[in-house]
Design a protein around this motif. Structure first.
Motif, PDB file in Angstrom:
ATOM      1  N   ASP A 306      -9.381 -19.820  -1.933  1.00  0.00           N
ATOM      2  CA  ASP A 306      -8.379 -19.301  -0.996  1.00  0.00           C
ATOM      3  C   ASP A 306      -8.661 -19.745   0.434  1.00  0.00           C
ATOM      4  O   ASP A 306      -7.731 -20.057   1.197  1.00  0.00           O
ATOM      5  N   MET A 307      -9.935 -19.762   0.831  1.00  0.00           N
ATOM      6  CA  MET A 307     -10.276 -20.200   2.186  1.00  0.00           C
ATOM      7  C   MET A 307      -9.923 -21.669   2.384  1.00  0.00           C
ATOM      8  O   MET A 307      -9.417 -22.062   3.439  1.00  0.00           O
ATOM      9  N   LYS A 308     -10.191 -22.490   1.379  1.00  0.00           N
ATOM     10  CA  LYS A 308      -9.813 -23.904   1.476  1.00  0.00           C
ATOM     11  C   LYS A 308      -8.308 -24.038   1.654  1.00  0.00           C
ATOM     12  O   LYS A 308      -7.826 -24.803   2.501  1.00  0.00           O
ATOM     13  N   GLU A 309      -7.569 -23.289   0.868  1.00  0.00           N
ATOM     14  CA  GLU A 309      -6.111 -23.383   0.908  1.00  0.00           C
ATOM     15  C   GLU A 309      -5.558 -22.945   2.257  1.00  0.00           C
ATOM     16  O   GLU A 309      -4.747 -23.656   2.870  1.00  0.00           O
ATOM     17  N   ILE A 310      -5.993 -21.790   2.751  1.00  0.00           N
ATOM     18  CA  ILE A 310      -5.403 -21.269   3.981  1.00  0.00           C
ATOM     19  C   ILE A 310      -5.829 -22.088   5.192  1.00  0.00           C
ATOM     20  O   ILE A 310      -5.043 -22.315   6.117  1.00  0.00           O
ATOM     21  N   CYS A 311      -7.084 -22.580   5.207  1.00  0.00           N
ATOM     22  CA  CYS A 311      -7.525 -23.433   6.319  1.00  0.00           C
ATOM     23  C   CYS A 311      -6.740 -24.738   6.332  1.00  0.00           C
ATOM     24  O   CYS A 311      -6.342 -25.226   7.398  1.00  0.00           O
ATOM     25  N   ASP A 312      -6.510 -25.306   5.154  1.00  0.00           N
ATOM     26  CA  ASP A 312      -5.754 -26.555   5.078  1.00  0.00           C
ATOM     27  C   ASP A 312      -4.313 -26.355   5.534  1.00  0.00           C
ATOM     28  O   ASP A 312      -3.730 -27.218   6.202  1.00  0.00           O
ATOM     29  N   ILE A 313      -3.724 -25.212   5.176  1.00  0.00           N
ATOM     30  CA  ILE A 313      -2.345 -24.930   5.589  1.00  0.00           C
ATOM     31  C   ILE A 313      -2.258 -24.826   7.109  1.00  0.00           C
ATOM     32  O   ILE A 313      -1.396 -25.436   7.746  1.00  0.00           O
ATOM     33  N   VAL A 314      -3.170 -24.048   7.694  1.00  0.00           N
ATOM     34  CA  VAL A 314      -3.159 -23.885   9.151  1.00  0.00           C
ATOM     35  C   VAL A 314      -3.389 -25.224   9.839  1.00  0.00           C
ATOM     36  O   VAL A 314      -2.672 -25.603  10.768  1.00  0.00           O
ATOM     37  N   ASN A 315      -4.373 -25.963   9.358  1.00  0.00           N
ATOM     38  CA  ASN A 315      -4.713 -27.236   9.996  1.00  0.00           C
ATOM     39  C   ASN A 315      -3.593 -28.258   9.854  1.00  0.00           C
ATOM     40  O   ASN A 315      -3.245 -28.965  10.805  1.00  0.00           O
ATOM     41  N   LEU A 316      -2.993 -28.327   8.667  1.00  0.00           N
ATOM     42  CA  LEU A 316      -1.940 -29.310   8.418  1.00  0.00           C
ATOM     43  C   LEU A 316      -0.696 -29.017   9.240  1.00  0.00           C
ATOM     44  O   LEU A 316      -0.110 -29.913   9.859  1.00  0.00           O
ATOM     45  N   ILE A 381       5.594 -19.029  14.210  1.00  0.00           N
ATOM     46  CA  ILE A 381       4.456 -19.917  13.953  1.00  0.00           C
ATOM     47  C   ILE A 381       3.437 -19.228  13.055  1.00  0.00           C
ATOM     48  O   ILE A 381       3.005 -19.781  12.060  1.00  0.00           O
ATOM     49  N   LEU A 382       3.098 -18.006  13.406  1.00  0.00           N
ATOM     50  CA  LEU A 382       2.027 -17.357  12.662  1.00  0.00           C
ATOM     51  C   LEU A 382       2.454 -16.983  11.256  1.00  0.00           C
ATOM     52  O   LEU A 382       1.633 -16.963  10.357  1.00  0.00           O
ATOM     53  N   GLN A 383       3.707 -16.671  11.051  1.00  0.00           N
ATOM     54  CA  GLN A 383       4.162 -16.451   9.684  1.00  0.00           C
ATOM     55  C   GLN A 383       4.069 -17.752   8.899  1.00  0.00           C
ATOM     56  O   GLN A 383       3.706 -17.766   7.727  1.00  0.00           O
ATOM     57  N   GLU A 384       4.373 -18.844   9.566  1.00  0.00           N
ATOM     58  CA  GLU A 384       4.363 -20.134   8.889  1.00  0.00           C
ATOM     59  C   GLU A 384       2.937 -20.609   8.643  1.00  0.00           C
ATOM     60  O   GLU A 384       2.632 -21.170   7.594  1.00  0.00           O
ATOM     61  N   TYR A 385       2.052 -20.371   9.613  1.00  0.00           N
ATOM     62  CA  TYR A 385       0.676 -20.851   9.494  1.00  0.00           C
ATOM     63  C   TYR A 385      -0.259 -19.857   8.826  1.00  0.00           C
ATOM     64  O   TYR A 385      -1.407 -20.179   8.543  1.00  0.00           O
ATOM     65  N   SER A 386       0.209 -18.619   8.641  1.00  0.00           N
ATOM     66  CA  SER A 386      -0.613 -17.586   8.004  1.00  0.00           C
ATOM     67  C   SER A 386      -1.916 -17.363   8.765  1.00  0.00           C
ATOM     68  O   SER A 386      -2.979 -17.222   8.164  1.00  0.00           O
ATOM     69  N   LEU A 387      -1.828 -17.323  10.100  1.00  0.00           N
ATOM     70  CA  LEU A 387      -3.040 -17.138  10.892  1.00  0.00           C
ATOM     71  C   LEU A 387      -3.676 -15.777  10.639  1.00  0.00           C
ATOM     72  O   LEU A 387      -4.903 -15.654  10.555  1.00  0.00           O
ATOM     73  N   VAL A 388      -2.849 -14.749  10.512  1.00  0.00           N
ATOM     74  CA  VAL A 388      -3.398 -13.417  10.244  1.00  0.00           C
ATOM     75  C   VAL A 388      -4.086 -13.393   8.886  1.00  0.00           C
ATOM     76  O   VAL A 388      -5.140 -12.775   8.719  1.00  0.00           O
ATOM     77  N   VAL A 389      -3.497 -14.087   7.911  1.00  0.00           N
ATOM     78  CA  VAL A 389      -4.133 -14.172   6.591  1.00  0.00           C
ATOM     79  C   VAL A 389      -5.485 -14.864   6.706  1.00  0.00           C
ATOM     80  O   VAL A 389      -6.467 -14.456   6.082  1.00  0.00           O
ATOM     81  N   LEU A 390      -5.548 -15.916   7.525  1.00  0.00           N
ATOM     82  CA  LEU A 390      -6.824 -16.602   7.738  1.00  0.00           C
ATOM     83  C   LEU A 390      -7.847 -15.659   8.357  1.00  0.00           C
ATOM     84  O   LEU A 390      -9.005 -15.597   7.915  1.00  0.00           O
ATOM     85  N   GLU A 424     -14.196 -22.436  12.844  1.00  0.00           N
ATOM     86  CA  GLU A 424     -13.785 -23.598  13.628  1.00  0.00           C
ATOM     87  C   GLU A 424     -12.272 -23.625  13.809  1.00  0.00           C
ATOM     88  O   GLU A 424     -11.770 -23.928  14.894  1.00  0.00           O
ATOM     89  N   GLN A 425     -11.533 -23.280  12.746  1.00  0.00           N
ATOM     90  CA  GLN A 425     -10.077 -23.295  12.842  1.00  0.00           C
ATOM     91  C   GLN A 425      -9.585 -22.269  13.856  1.00  0.00           C
ATOM     92  O   GLN A 425      -8.670 -22.532  14.638  1.00  0.00           O
ATOM     93  N   MET A 426     -10.202 -21.090  13.860  1.00  0.00           N
ATOM     94  CA  MET A 426      -9.840 -20.073  14.845  1.00  0.00           C
ATOM     95  C   MET A 426     -10.148 -20.566  16.260  1.00  0.00           C
ATOM     96  O   MET A 426      -9.369 -20.339  17.196  1.00  0.00           O
TER      97      MET A 426
END
Length: 601
Positions: A306-316, A381-390, A424-426
């Motif tokens: 899950d961490m790989k997935e959400i970090c990749d989504i935010v970064n991409l 943006i945050l709904q799209e990037y799922s920052l809160v989920v991250l 790092e993403q944060m």
């Protein structure tokens, strides 16, 4: 002085109860100096009428009303316009740290638990993580548990709550004619009840509903438990409380604790929590679940993926380049030219990113006030990037890793790597938001908000520089207590040895300085030797060391280690090279050390 318990009086019995009190203490009515009305609840039956009647009967006598209010109503206005007396309103708030110290100190004198500073840190940290008030009762409860189970490490809070339950269910108040409930049986059935509440998203219940559900469950499971006793023990000890005619758990951590045990016993509920990342709403459940036996390999594998997935989504979707690193331009004493490079690097990377044009416009024209549109844009943006989920995933994954000593090392290493990738993403997101924070003092949106607190300078340029330099500090402060325990030291050291990303490694070293596992100073020394003498990284490490030297609760040994590292930083900055020799370091005078200033509050 007359004491009245609101829960025990009726409107028509006030005078009778006061007369009984006067008779019991052989006091004349005219000698009443004060009346205390305890446990008064605004929503209670005839609450206003009872209070007004007391005011009418004793107009000239001081009246102290101890009002019980719900947490959600604390910041609301008090409905006192219909009360026939003017009251001075005071709030009984949490104990400051200095007062917690007094409680710990006196308790520790009677029944020695450990070093006073260690006990204070442990108690305050546990109160904070459990999200309960700093009251004397809560402090004493944790101290009682610590008498036989003291461990200054933050783990394992699952065991801590089990110990509290042991104390409560072995109390003498349970009548002899009642069967004392078995603790594990109670935890099991309460886990079932907690599951129902979480699935139904309804956390309020009646006593009849509680008894009915648990009796039926016990019947289905062929278990013999007096559920009335279970309810009474929970209620007497304020684990559940009455609220507006119904009941609920006083503190949410009890719900999470019982639910975590249910996950351990029921695969269907386990799958329910982990499906669709539902656990991000309940990181405490994950902490308690992994703390039961400290070998929940299934949970860690889920978190890795899950961490790989959400970090990749935010970064991409944010589209900030991987090589973006403004810290390489910041020097020990930054020049106007180096600060300009920092601003240009951020602006260029953000303007070339995948961020929506509305955000890029803020960077291109920072001096216009776009606060309202910006809030709306960030919301999408945050709904799209799922920052809160991250953010929540980092918290849940960190607590799971901290409690997983017995999971295979390769799995723990991989999860720790993903957690620091989340750090790092944060950091990168905060760096991207820096100009907006400098301009508006805040970046607010549904689900998350960042704001400046303190003095960041009097110009936009100074604020940008100061904000960027404080990004690593803030990310570390957000997550260090979720991740760290002294048992995680070897895993962290292994990660530091193999880390090639400058920012992640720098945040790891700062974490070592704040938490100081065994042999921490050796890794900090090696890091100081490896970085440039004029770099931001060396300057920032020096500032962290100074903060810990000045404000930390540290032993003489740690104090010496930190002072030595402070002098090493200064010597490295002056002469460069690798690690300065002891001879050179010892020549640095003690006058460079900050004054020790421990704030006990």
């Amino acid at each position: 002085m007359i004491y009245l318990d609101f829960s025990l009086i009726e409107l028509h019995t006030i005078e009778k109860i006061i007369d009984i009190e006067l008779k019991d203490f052989n006091i004349e009515k005219q000698n009443i100096k004060c009346i205390i009305l305890d446990s008064w609840i605004l929503t209670g039956k005839n609450a206003i009428k009872i209070l007004n009647k007391i005011c009418e009967l004793y107009t000239d006598i001081p009246l102290v009303v101890m009002q019980t209010i719900e947490d959600s109503q604390f910041f609301g206005s008090s409905n006192i316009e219909s009360i026939n007396r003017e009251f001075e309103i005071l709030h009984l708030l949490a104990l400051p740290r200095g007062h917690v110290r007094k409680v710990v100190s006196e308790y520790n004198k009677k029944r020695h638990i450990g070093d006073e500073n260690d006990v204070i840190i442990k108690v305050t940290d546990d109160l904070d993580v459990l999200n309960i008030h700093r009251t004397p009762l809560n402090c004493l409860t944790l101290l009682k548990v610590a008498e036989n189970f003291f461990d200054k490490s933050p783990i394992n809070r699952t065991v801590m709550l089990e110990n509290i339950m042991t104390i409560l269910f072995n109390m003498e108040e349970i009548p002899n004619y009642k069967i004392r409930p078995d603790l594990k049986d109670c935890t099991y059935v309460l886990g079932y009840f907690s599951e129902k509440m979480i699935r139904n998203e309804n956390y309020i219940f009646t006593r009849d509903y509680f008894l009915k559900e648990l009796k039926q469950f016990c019947s289905d499971q062929l278990m013999d438990i007096e559920v009335e006793v279970v309810f009474d023990v929970l209620f007497v000890n304020n684990i559940i409380i009455k609220r507006n005619g119904s009941y609920c758990f006083r503190f949410s951590y009890w719900l999470y604790f019982f639910a975590a045990n249910r996950m351990h016993h029921d695969d269907n509920f386990l799958k329910y929590i982990f499906t669709d990342k539902r656990y991000v709403s309940f990181p405490e459940i994950i902490e308690f679940y992994t703390g039961i036996d400290r070998r929940r390999e299934d949970a860690l594998i889920i978190f890795i993926n899950d961490m790989k997935e959400i970090c990749d989504i935010v970064n991409l979707k944010v589209g900030l380049p991987i090589e973006m690193n403004p810290y390489k331009f910041i020097k020990w004493n930054p020049t106007p030219e180096s600060l300009e490079k920092v601003k240009n690097d951020i602006s260029e990377k953000v303007l070339n990113s995948n961020l929506p044009d509305s955000v890029k416009d803020h960077y291109a024209d920072k001096y216009y006030d776009y606060s309202k549109p910006y809030n709306q844009t960030i919301h999408s943006i945050l709904q799209e990037y799922s920052l809160v989920v991250l953010m929540q995933s980092i918290k849940a994954s960190s607590r799971a890793l901290r409690n997983s000593d017995f999971v295979k090392p390769e799995i723990r290493r991989e999860l720790l790597s993903e957690i620091f990738k989340g750090w790092e993403q944060m950091s990168r997101v905060l760096i991207a938001l820096t100009p907006l924070l400098a301009l508006n003092g805040r970046a607010a949106f549904d689900g998350a908000a960042f704001c400046l607190y303190g003095n960041f300078g009097d110009t936009i340029e100074k604020k940008i520089n100061s904000i960027i330099q404080n990004v690593p500090f803030n990310v570390i402060q957000w997550y260090k207590n979720d991740l760290f325990s002294h048992k995680i030291g070897p895993l962290l050291f292994n990660q530091i040895k193999n880390e090639t990303n400058e920012l992640k490694k720098h945040e790891m070293i700062n974490l070592l300085i704040y938490e100081r596992p065994r042999n921490w100073e050796l890794y900090v020394q090696n890091y100081i030797g490896a970085i440039s003498k004029n770099s931001f990284y060396l300057y920032d490490i020096l500032q962290t060391l100074k903060i810990e030297y000045r404000y930390g609760f540290i032993s003489p040994k740690i104090k010496f280690d930190i002072s030595y590292l402070i002098k090493m930083c200064l010597a490295k900055h002056e002469i460069g090279g690798v690690i300065p020799s002891k001879t050179i370091i010892n020549k640095v005078p003690d006058s460079v050390l900050p004054e020790r200033s421990i704030d006990s509050d």
